[in-house]
Design a protein around this motif. Structure first.
Motif, PDB file in Angstrom:
ATOM      1  N   ALA A  58       0.702  -1.664  -0.159  1.00 39.66           N
ATOM      2  CA  ALA A  58      -0.193   0.092  -0.097  1.00 39.66           C
ATOM      3  C   ALA A  58       0.838   1.020   0.200  1.00 39.66           C
ATOM      4  N   TRP A  59       1.816   1.306   0.789  1.00 38.79           N
ATOM      5  CA  TRP A  59       2.748   2.279   0.728  1.00 38.79           C
ATOM      6  C   TRP A  59       3.694   2.527  -0.617  1.00 38.79           C
ATOM      7  N   ALA A  60       3.768   1.113  -0.956  1.00 39.28           N
ATOM      8  CA  ALA A  60       4.913   1.217  -2.060  1.00 39.28           C
ATOM      9  C   ALA A  60       3.786   1.725  -3.334  1.00 39.28           C
ATOM     10  N   GLY A  61       2.271   1.436  -3.372  1.00 37.18           N
ATOM     11  CA  GLY A  61       1.912   1.575  -4.597  1.00 37.18           C
ATOM     12  C   GLY A  61       2.178   0.618  -5.579  1.00 37.18           C
ATOM     13  N   ARG A  62       1.025   0.512  -6.547  1.00 40.18           N
ATOM     14  CA  ARG A  62       0.883  -0.571  -7.655  1.00 40.18           C
ATOM     15  C   ARG A  62       1.734  -1.080  -8.548  1.00 40.18           C
ATOM     16  N   GLN A  63       2.531   0.577  -8.648  1.00 37.21           N
ATOM     17  CA  GLN A  63       3.410   0.946  -9.552  1.00 37.21           C
ATOM     18  C   GLN A  63       4.699   0.190  -9.141  1.00 37.21           C
ATOM     19  N   ALA A  64       4.553  -0.597  -8.204  1.00 37.25           N
ATOM     20  CA  ALA A  64       6.183  -0.496  -7.377  1.00 37.25           C
ATOM     21  C   ALA A  64       6.916  -1.736  -8.250  1.00 37.25           C
ATOM     22  N   SER A  65       5.863  -2.634  -7.826  1.00 32.60           N
ATOM     23  CA  SER A  65       6.752  -4.367  -8.704  1.00 32.60           C
ATOM     24  C   SER A  65       5.548  -4.398  -9.318  1.00 32.60           C
ATOM     25  N   PRO A  66       5.560  -5.111 -10.931  1.00 36.98           N
ATOM     26  CA  PRO A  66       5.215  -5.735 -11.467  1.00 36.98           C
ATOM     27  C   PRO A  66       3.434  -6.627 -10.877  1.00 36.98           C
ATOM     28  N   LEU A  67       4.095  -6.898  -9.728  1.00 39.73           N
ATOM     29  CA  LEU A  67       3.609  -8.394  -9.049  1.00 39.73           C
ATOM     30  C   LEU A  67       2.135  -7.629  -8.111  1.00 39.73           C
ATOM     31  N   LEU A  68       2.603  -6.417  -7.962  1.00 37.78           N
ATOM     32  CA  LEU A  68       1.635  -5.611  -6.837  1.00 37.78           C
ATOM     33  C   LEU A  68       0.437  -5.860  -8.298  1.00 37.78           C
ATOM     34  N   ASP A  69       0.291  -5.300  -9.296  1.00 34.92           N
ATOM     35  CA  ASP A  69      -0.085  -4.627 -10.269  1.00 34.92           C
ATOM     36  C   ASP A  69      -1.383  -5.349 -10.189  1.00 34.92           C
ATOM     37  N   ARG A  70      -2.841  -5.074  -9.690  1.00 36.55           N
ATOM     38  CA  ARG A  70      -4.231  -6.449 -10.437  1.00 36.55           C
ATOM     39  C   ARG A  70      -4.470  -5.570 -11.739  1.00 36.55           C
ATOM     40  N   ARG A  71      -4.904  -6.885 -12.550  1.00 36.05           N
ATOM     41  CA  ARG A  71      -5.422  -6.692 -14.283  1.00 36.05           C
ATOM     42  C   ARG A  71      -6.789  -7.201 -14.324  1.00 36.05           C
TER      43      ARG A  71
END
Lengths: 287, 97
Positions: A58-71
């Motif tokens: 949540a702190w790093a934001g969704r763009q910080a890593s491809p693994l956090l990106d929801r598609r």
């Protein structure tokens, strides 16, 4: 009326079976103790890390890593964990039924890929139209950490390169000895609770920077999740087998006592009959 | 923000094997990648990777040391959460008795 010899034979064979189930129970009790220890000791790690991961992402934001990106879920990978061997009650069949229902839910809207651990899962899904990406169907109990790590890496690679849009795991969680709990968990993307921004008011300092930290933390997280699923399933399997074998032993006991009762009755009846015959003969001679 | 400064830090140290420490402590020293970091109650939120070294904490005026090998630590004003792997001599320096 069955013959005495048949009854004796049946009782003997049930006794043999009972001995086997008893032995299997003892074996799985020993194995269960061991895997229960792993689960109980590992749980604090497994259960705290996801919370930390959620805050961090949540702190790093969704763009910080491809693994956090929801598609959007167009392609879904599903990890199914069963046991290799049967004789553990409804352990596998319940799980596979749940997995099939879950696939039925997902398959109209998404392409499915399967990652299977356990012979039972492989046998079950062989007959189904879904592609199997990876399967471990032998010696599941002896599966090394290296193999599990490989599975975690495989899933991360697929997600990073957009070959899949979500990864789910279906496994038996060890809840209590009496019954395992079938669990469907989303492994990727690292899920944030919907609608709830759990991040505290201000973001923390990072050492080193967030991107590099996440790069090393995310693989650790994924590996931990896969370990978690696997070891929970292992403990649940042994618990289920223990229960199943205990029930089988008890049933054999009941069956034996019933049969012994019948056997005694028949024996008694035949003795009475013989006595009667002798008495009649003596009576007849005396006249 | 100094008016509601927490009096102690809730320290949790978790290794893959078990929950090693779960206690309220007065201070923690973390072996970060760039040297030792002293953490006192009310520290600014921080997320850091750990290097190799001794993790020390003060509990009831006594200092305990745990050798660690890499890991992560999350610092909040009132708590410290450490994920780590133990260094080699984990049994001899087992904390809390």
């Amino acid at each position: 009326m069955p013959a005495l010899i048949d009854l004796r034979r049946r009782i003997k064979s049930i006794k043999n079976t009972q001995q086997i189930t008893q032995a299997m129970k003892t074996v799985s009790t020993a194995k269960f103790k061991k895997s229960q220890r792993t689960v109980v000791e590992g749980r604090s790690h497994w259960h705290t890390l996801p919370g930390l991961m959620k805050r961090v992402s949540a702190w790093a934001g969704r763009q910080a890593s491809p693994l956090l990106d929801r598609r959007e879920e167009h392609k879904v990978d599903i990890l199914v964990i069963t046991s290799d061997k049967g004789l553990c009650g409804a352990f596998n069949s319940n799980l596979l039924a749940r997995a099939a229902a879950f696939l039925g839910e997902k398959s109209p809207s998404a392409e499915i890929g399967l990652i299977l651990i356990g012979k039972k899962a492989v046998h079950f899904f062989k007959k189904q139209p879904y592609p199997i990406l990876l399967a471990h169907a032998d010696k599941v109990e002896k599966l090394a950490l290296k193999d599990l790590r490989e599975i975690a890496r495989f899933l991360m690679r697929r997600y990073t390169f957009a070959r899949t849009d979500a990864v789910y795991a279906i496994y038996n969680e060890f809840k209590s000895i009496l019954a395992p709990k079938i669990t469907v968990a989303q492994l990727l993307p690292v899920a944030l609770p919907e609608g709830e921004k759990s991040a505290p008011a201000w973001s923390p300092d990072w050492m080193p920077d967030s991107a590099r930290l996440l790069q090393s933390l995310l693989p650790l997280y994924m590996e931990t999740q896969v370990f978690h699923c696997f070891f929970e399933s292992l403990a649940a399997e042994q618990a289920a087998r223990m229960m199943a074998m205990e029930n089988a032993t008890k049933n054999a006991e009941d069956l034996i006592s019933d049969l012994v009762l019948i056997l005694n009755k028949i024996r008694q009846a035949s003795i009475t009959k013989e006595l009667l015959e002798i008495m009649t003969a003596v009576e007849a001679l005396a006249k | 923000m100094s008016e509601n400064l927490p009096a102690s830090l809730h320290l949790k140290i978790i290794t893959p094997g078990k929950l090693l420490v779960d206690a309220d402590v007065e201070a923690v020293t973390l072996p970060s990648l760039e040297g030792y970091l002293g953490i006192l109650p009310g520290h600014r939120p921080l997320f850091t990777a750990l290097g190799k070294g001794d993790l020390a904490y003060c509990l009831d005026k006594r200092e305990e040391k745990i050798p660690v090998r890499g890991g992560y630590a999350e610092v909040q004003p009132g708590s410290v959460l450490v994920f780590t792997e133990l260094g080699q001599d984990e049994d001899s320096s087992s904390p809390l008795g």
